[in-house]
Enzyme design. Sequence first.
Site, PDB file in Angstrom:
ATOM      1  N   ASP A 133      -2.818  -2.311  -8.926  1.00 30.61           N
ATOM      2  CA  ASP A 133      -4.268  -2.166  -8.771  1.00 30.61           C
ATOM      3  C   ASP A 133      -4.655  -0.741  -9.145  1.00 30.61           C
ATOM      4  O   ASP A 133      -4.148   0.223  -8.559  1.00 30.61           O
ATOM      5  CB  ASP A 133      -4.697  -2.471  -7.338  1.00 30.61           C
ATOM      6  N   GLU A 147      -2.841   0.333  -5.186  1.00 30.35           N
ATOM      7  CA  GLU A 147      -1.850  -0.536  -4.548  1.00 30.35           C
ATOM      8  C   GLU A 147      -0.842  -0.997  -5.586  1.00 30.35           C
ATOM      9  O   GLU A 147      -1.142  -1.074  -6.779  1.00 30.35           O
ATOM     10  CB  GLU A 147      -2.492  -1.776  -3.906  1.00 30.35           C
ATOM     11  N   LYS A 168       0.827  -1.208   0.000  1.00 31.09           N
ATOM     12  CA  LYS A 168       0.000   0.000   0.000  1.00 31.09           C
ATOM     13  C   LYS A 168       0.865   1.264   0.000  1.00 31.09           C
ATOM     14  O   LYS A 168       0.531   2.256  -0.634  1.00 31.09           O
ATOM     15  CB  LYS A 168      -0.960  -0.024   1.180  1.00 31.09           C
ATOM     16  N   ARG A 178     -16.046  -3.504  -2.259  1.00 35.32           N
ATOM     17  CA  ARG A 178     -14.746  -4.083  -2.589  1.00 35.32           C
ATOM     18  C   ARG A 178     -14.847  -4.948  -3.840  1.00 35.32           C
ATOM     19  O   ARG A 178     -15.760  -5.758  -3.969  1.00 35.32           O
ATOM     20  CB  ARG A 178     -14.225  -4.928  -1.415  1.00 35.32           C
ATOM     21  N   ARG A 191      -6.609  -5.217 -12.042  1.00 34.38           N
ATOM     22  CA  ARG A 191      -5.289  -5.773 -11.742  1.00 34.38           C
ATOM     23  C   ARG A 191      -4.488  -5.801 -13.045  1.00 34.38           C
ATOM     24  O   ARG A 191      -4.838  -6.496 -14.002  1.00 34.38           O
ATOM     25  CB  ARG A 191      -5.425  -7.182 -11.159  1.00 34.38           C
ATOM     26  N   ASN A 214       1.270  -4.340  -5.748  1.00 31.77           N
ATOM     27  CA  ASN A 214       1.458  -5.632  -5.103  1.00 31.77           C
ATOM     28  C   ASN A 214       2.725  -6.313  -5.611  1.00 31.77           C
ATOM     29  O   ASN A 214       2.893  -6.499  -6.816  1.00 31.77           O
ATOM     30  CB  ASN A 214       0.254  -6.541  -5.385  1.00 31.77           C
ATOM     31  N   ARG A 238     -11.863  -6.439 -11.425  1.00 32.88           N
ATOM     32  CA  ARG A 238     -12.572  -7.137 -10.347  1.00 32.88           C
ATOM     33  C   ARG A 238     -13.719  -6.241  -9.904  1.00 32.88           C
ATOM     34  O   ARG A 238     -13.509  -5.205  -9.290  1.00 32.88           O
ATOM     35  CB  ARG A 238     -11.594  -7.460  -9.222  1.00 32.88           C
ATOM     36  N   LYS A 251      -8.297   1.763   5.235  1.00 30.36           N
ATOM     37  CA  LYS A 251      -7.785   0.388   5.136  1.00 30.36           C
ATOM     38  C   LYS A 251      -6.545   0.211   6.017  1.00 30.36           C
ATOM     39  O   LYS A 251      -5.763   1.157   6.200  1.00 30.36           O
ATOM     40  CB  LYS A 251      -7.465   0.029   3.684  1.00 30.36           C
TER      41      LYS A 251
END
Length: 319
Positions: free
Chosen positions: A275, A283, A127, A235, A212, A285, A227, A162
Amino acid sequence: MSRNILFVADPLDQFKIYKDTTFSMMREAQRRGWRVAACLPQDLTWKSGGAVIANVQQITLTGDAKTWYHVDIAESKALKDFDVVLMRKDPPFDAEYIYATHLLEQAEREGARVVNKPRALRDHPEKLAIMEFPQFVTPTLVTRSAGAVRDFHAEHGDIILKPLDGMGGMGIFRVKQDAMNLGSIIETLNKDGAETIMVQRFVPQIVDGDKRILIIGGEPAPFVLARIPQGTEVRGNLAAGGKGVAQPLTPRNREIAETVGRALAPRGLLLIGLDVIGDSVTEINVTSPTCFQEITEQTGFDVPAMFVDALEAELKKGP
């Protein structure tokens, strides 16, 4: 030439192989004639005077959906004796994860090739890594201060809160203009100032999906997985019930991904999962990015093959 690859991962018996990205990597490696081994982070050991070793399982993938692997041999082996070690342990990015990266970094000093690079894993918590790219980030606050969170809400009205160490959408809250439950949510996440949290202005384009984008060897894959939140859920994470829909990479997505890839890939991040909601990176990742199988199944583009191609290219460069 047969290569030996070690996956440092979660327990094999917990894999959901119909969607697991690490499994798809193993399958592609075995298809190319590589010998596959696996261990847990807690299997890593170092003793002065010796090398970093692990209790590993040499496995063969069977092709069976239930009994999907067979253990050929269980042995103790130095990490430097593998051609490559893939760190694929899922978050949380806690102290034990960090200790594992230190052991992996010692293995690197002994001659092991580790992907993603252990130092890069530590330097890019998922993050917080977005702070390096403010031009792509929605208004964001990182703080321990409950007062700062309240001020941020007063400024932006509709926000997402978050924890920094969650995954799969865990612990994510939305607070709208009415500030309903804001105090309780701050207490839950912030634990009286003991833990740092992230707060972001809500990005309404989440209705179109949390995309993603996979960056492999610095290059974005040509398809992304959007997503999409379902029902009343905010979410989009698949683990939180989001629906994964593969889509072509847009020109704007490509611009963002290439900028991030050019900066981060040279630091030893062969695989990055970006993301993006709307035009905002939420984000970066790097621990164990997923979505290989969903994109491959929906588009026919072989993401695991792209990844192992990049891995082979990396190995040809030498130490």
